[in-house]
Design a protein around this motif. Sequence first.
Motif, short mmCIF file in Angstrom:
data_model
loop_
_atom_site.label_atom_id
_atom_site.label_comp_id
_atom_site.label_asym_id
_atom_site.label_seq_id
_atom_site.Cartn_x
_atom_site.Cartn_y
_atom_site.Cartn_z
N THR A 15 27.41 20.15 -34.26
CA THR A 15 27.84 19.46 -33.05
C THR A 15 27.27 18.05 -32.99
N LEU A 16 26.00 17.91 -33.33
CA LEU A 16 25.38 16.58 -33.34
C LEU A 16 26.00 15.69 -34.41
N LYS A 17 26.32 16.27 -35.57
CA LYS A 17 26.98 15.50 -36.63
C LYS A 17 28.36 15.04 -36.21
N ALA A 18 29.02 15.81 -35.37
CA ALA A 18 30.36 15.44 -34.89
C ALA A 18 30.28 14.40 -33.78
N LEU A 19 29.30 14.51 -32.90
CA LEU A 19 29.20 13.60 -31.75
C LEU A 19 28.70 12.21 -32.13
N ALA A 20 27.84 12.12 -33.14
CA ALA A 20 27.24 10.83 -33.50
C ALA A 20 28.28 9.76 -33.86
N PRO A 21 29.24 10.02 -34.76
CA PRO A 21 30.22 8.98 -35.07
C PRO A 21 31.06 8.57 -33.87
N TYR A 22 31.36 9.53 -33.00
CA TYR A 22 32.12 9.23 -31.78
C TYR A 22 31.32 8.28 -30.89
N TYR A 23 30.04 8.57 -30.73
CA TYR A 23 29.15 7.74 -29.92
C TYR A 23 29.12 6.30 -30.45
N TYR A 24 28.91 6.15 -31.75
CA TYR A 24 28.81 4.81 -32.33
C TYR A 24 30.13 4.06 -32.29
N ARG A 25 31.25 4.77 -32.46
CA ARG A 25 32.56 4.11 -32.39
C ARG A 25 32.83 3.63 -30.96
N GLU A 26 32.54 4.46 -29.98
CA GLU A 26 32.75 4.07 -28.58
C GLU A 26 31.86 2.88 -28.21
N ARG A 27 30.64 2.90 -28.71
CA ARG A 27 29.70 1.81 -28.44
C ARG A 27 30.18 0.51 -29.07
N ALA A 28 30.69 0.57 -30.30
CA ALA A 28 31.19 -0.61 -30.99
C ALA A 28 32.41 -1.19 -30.29
N LEU A 29 33.20 -0.34 -29.67
CA LEU A 29 34.39 -0.79 -28.96
C LEU A 29 34.08 -1.29 -27.55
N GLY A 30 32.84 -1.15 -27.13
CA GLY A 30 32.41 -1.65 -25.83
C GLY A 30 32.63 -0.68 -24.68
N TYR A 31 32.95 0.57 -24.99
CA TYR A 31 33.14 1.58 -23.95
C TYR A 31 31.81 2.18 -23.53
N SER A 32 31.80 2.83 -22.38
CA SER A 32 30.59 3.49 -21.90
C SER A 32 30.25 4.68 -22.79
N THR A 33 29.00 4.78 -23.16
CA THR A 33 28.54 5.89 -24.00
C THR A 33 27.54 6.77 -23.26
N GLN A 34 27.43 6.58 -21.95
CA GLN A 34 26.44 7.30 -21.17
C GLN A 34 26.65 8.82 -21.22
N GLU A 35 27.88 9.28 -21.02
CA GLU A 35 28.13 10.72 -21.01
C GLU A 35 27.91 11.34 -22.39
N VAL A 36 28.37 10.65 -23.43
CA VAL A 36 28.18 11.16 -24.79
C VAL A 36 26.69 11.19 -25.13
N GLY A 37 25.99 10.14 -24.76
CA GLY A 37 24.56 10.07 -25.02
C GLY A 37 23.80 11.20 -24.33
#
Length: 91
Positions: A15-37
């Motif tokens: 689960t952590l391996k799956a969530l990490a790339p999503y978190y970094y992609r959202e962050r790079a695109l400038g979207y909020s990453t608070q919930e994922v974090g």
Amino acid sequence: MMKKIKLTRANKSITLKALAPYYYRERALGYSTQEVGKLILKIDSLPADKKASFSAEEIHLMRITINRLRNERLAKGQYTDAADDMLLKLF
């Protein structure tokens, strides 16, 4: 609605391996990453083999990211049993 799910060490890891790339992609695109974090920190802090409660939104996010990781691994011809097991727990 909250759902209790028992996470093994392997379930937590995939689960952590799956969530990490999503978190970094959202962050790079400038979207909020608070919930994922928050979800990443929640899963990381859980002891293995204990049940934890997850909201419908958290389960939806985990399902999407784990399925994406599974599809990437299938495309590469890699092992998907851990992702398959976790997806079954989320349905």
